[in-house]
Design a protein around this motif. Structure first.
Motif: not given
Length: 142
Positions: A38-54
């Motif tokens: 879902t959008i919320p699940v995808g956003l949650g995953i994205g935040r974790i992944v992009f925080r690690a990338l950054n």
């Protein structure tokens, strides 16, 4: 440019480019197409992944800048190194806070209309990818 510094900066730049291409241009858009995401699940995953990338990007920025500064690089290499350092700074300082505020609202259950703010982040990612590619090529030639 000194060969050790060029090799060090080049390695950092190409690892960084690979991460940006894999995460920003493959993982990020594809995760929303997976069944059950879902959008919320995808956003949650994205935040974790992009925080690690950054976080990794900060290490790669530092590595690149130190190697370029220590290696006696020419003007074009220095300029591109500054560009590839400035892009994530702008993303983290200007664009991400807006995206985080919006995703906070979505994750809190608020229904919002579709946003185009993420396209600014994507545009900066594209600029970063091109700058990294050109910088990497220049470093290989150094």
């Amino acid at each position: 440019m000194n060969p050790v510094s060029a090799a060090t900066a080049g390695a950092a730049v190409f690892v960084w480019l690979g991460m940006v291409l894999a995460i920003s241009f493959l993982e990020a858009p594809l995760k929303f197409r997976a069944p059950g995401v879902t959008i919320p699940v995808g956003l949650g995953i994205g935040r974790i992944v992009f925080r690690a990338l950054n976080l990794v990007e900060l290490v790669l920025v530092a590595t690149t800048l130190v190697a370029v500064a220590a290696g006696g690089a020419g003007t074009s290499v220095v300029l591109l190194a500054v560009v590839v350092a400035a892009v994530p700074a702008a993303q983290l300082g200007v664009i991400r806070p807006r995206l985080n505020r919006r995703s906070d609202r979505v994750l809190a259950g608020e229904r919002l209309s579709r946003s185009h703010a993420h396209w600014y982040y994507v545009a900066f990612e594209a600029v970063k990818a091109v700058a990294l590619l050109v910088l990497g090529i220049l470093l290989l030639a150094a």
